[in-house]
Every structure is written in C-alpha cells, then in structure tokens.
Design a protein around this motif. Structure first.
Motif, PDB file in Angstrom:
ATOM      1  N   VAL A 249      48.781   6.894   5.274  1.00 22.52           N
ATOM      2  CA  VAL A 249      49.188   7.113   6.662  1.00 22.52           C
ATOM      3  C   VAL A 249      48.776   5.890   7.473  1.00 22.52           C
ATOM      4  O   VAL A 249      47.643   5.426   7.371  1.00 22.52           O
ATOM      5  N   PHE A 250      49.693   5.398   8.273  1.00 24.63           N
ATOM      6  CA  PHE A 250      49.426   4.263   9.148  1.00 24.63           C
ATOM      7  C   PHE A 250      49.561   4.707  10.596  1.00 24.63           C
ATOM      8  O   PHE A 250      50.631   5.157  11.004  1.00 24.63           O
ATOM      9  N   ASP A 251      48.476   4.601  11.340  1.00 32.19           N
ATOM     10  CA  ASP A 251      48.490   4.891  12.771  1.00 32.19           C
ATOM     11  C   ASP A 251      48.919   3.609  13.469  1.00 32.19           C
ATOM     12  O   ASP A 251      48.190   2.620  13.476  1.00 32.19           O
ATOM     13  N   LEU A 252      50.091   3.628  14.045  1.00 33.37           N
ATOM     14  CA  LEU A 252      50.656   2.437  14.681  1.00 33.37           C
ATOM     15  C   LEU A 252      50.754   2.598  16.192  1.00 33.37           C
ATOM     16  O   LEU A 252      51.471   1.852  16.852  1.00 33.37           O
ATOM     17  N   SER A 253      50.030   3.560  16.725  1.00 34.86           N
ATOM     18  CA  SER A 253      50.126   3.848  18.159  1.00 34.86           C
ATOM     19  C   SER A 253      49.683   2.668  19.024  1.00 34.86           C
ATOM     20  O   SER A 253      50.100   2.565  20.175  1.00 34.86           O
ATOM     21  N   ASP A 254      48.885   1.764  18.471  1.00 35.06           N
ATOM     22  CA  ASP A 254      48.446   0.593  19.235  1.00 35.06           C
ATOM     23  C   ASP A 254      49.136  -0.687  18.760  1.00 35.06           C
ATOM     24  O   ASP A 254      48.698  -1.783  19.060  1.00 35.06           O
ATOM     25  N   ARG A 255      50.232  -0.532  18.020  1.00 31.73           N
ATOM     26  CA  ARG A 255      50.951  -1.681  17.456  1.00 31.73           C
ATOM     27  C   ARG A 255      52.362  -1.775  18.016  1.00 31.73           C
ATOM     28  O   ARG A 255      52.916  -0.810  18.520  1.00 31.73           O
ATOM     29  N   GLU A 256      52.941  -2.935  17.885  1.00 30.11           N
ATOM     30  CA  GLU A 256      54.323  -3.164  18.286  1.00 30.11           C
ATOM     31  C   GLU A 256      55.240  -2.667  17.176  1.00 30.11           C
ATOM     32  O   GLU A 256      55.584  -3.410  16.254  1.00 30.11           O
ATOM     33  N   TYR A 257      55.589  -1.390  17.224  1.00 27.56           N
ATOM     34  CA  TYR A 257      56.463  -0.813  16.210  1.00 27.56           C
ATOM     35  C   TYR A 257      57.259   0.313  16.838  1.00 27.56           C
ATOM     36  O   TYR A 257      56.887   0.853  17.881  1.00 27.56           O
ATOM     37  N   LEU A 258      58.340   0.707  16.193  1.00 26.00           N
ATOM     38  CA  LEU A 258      59.245   1.679  16.790  1.00 26.00           C
ATOM     39  C   LEU A 258      58.774   3.122  16.689  1.00 26.00           C
ATOM     40  O   LEU A 258      59.405   4.018  17.243  1.00 26.00           O
TER      41      LEU A 258
END
Length: 108
Positions: free
Chosen positions: A22-31
């Motif tokens: 699982v990758f938490d991308l809530s703080d990343r530039e992703y869709l």
C-alpha cells in the motif's frame, strides 16, 4: 480511508494475492491518494481477484469509476484509491513501487 484500504488488503490476502503493498500518496503529486499493488498467481487469478473485489466492495458502497481489465494487469480506479493487480512478470517489468516512491511531495 484506512478502513477501506484494510478491507481491500484483507480480501486480496484471503484470495491469495501476493506481495501486497500500500502506498499512501496523499502528500504526493499523484492523481489518487493511495495505491494498492498485488501480485497475482497468473492470468485467470488476476481476473478472479477483480471479480472478488467487485463482489465485496460494491455492496459496501465503493464506486468503481473505471476498470481496465487484462489478464496480465488489471487496474481498478475507486477515485481516491487505485488498485493494480499484476502477474509477476508485469510487476517486475513495470516496477511501479520505484515510480511511486519517486513521486515529488506536494508543497504546502
């Protein structure tokens, strides 16, 4: 959101999905805010896992915005969560883990 992700991970694990990450991308530039990756046992297993996800998640209120079905790689878009189901060869070839780890953090 973590409860929803836990449900997805538990289902994939129970149905023999492998190397679930699982990758938490809530703080990343992703869709999307999170990505779940799982390796499947083969072509038919990839499609079966998609069916299991639909059977379990739709009655729980999840909306499948888009599904790209393939025997080697299936992508499920739930809006803020994206699920990738891949046979081992595709997972190794495309190495999404490295790509997702390399995403830039959003500026506050």
């Amino acid at each position: 959101m973590s409860g929803r992700i836990d449900r997805i991970v538990d289902l994939l694990d129970a149905k023999k999905g492998e190397d679930i990450q699982v990758f938490d991308l809530s703080d990343r530039e992703y869709l999307t805010r999170a990505v779940v990756l799982a390796t499947t046992l083969g072509d038919k297993h990839t499609l079966a896992l998609l069916d299991y996800l639909k059977e379990d998640l739709k009655p729980a209120g999840e909306t499948f915005l888009a599904v790209e079905e393939g025997e080697e790689w299936t992508v499920v878009d739930l809006g803020d969560i994206m699920i990738h189901l891949m046979v081992p060869e595709y997972r190794a070839k495309y190495n999404l883990e490295e790509f997702l780890d390399s995403l830039e953090k959003r500026e506050a």
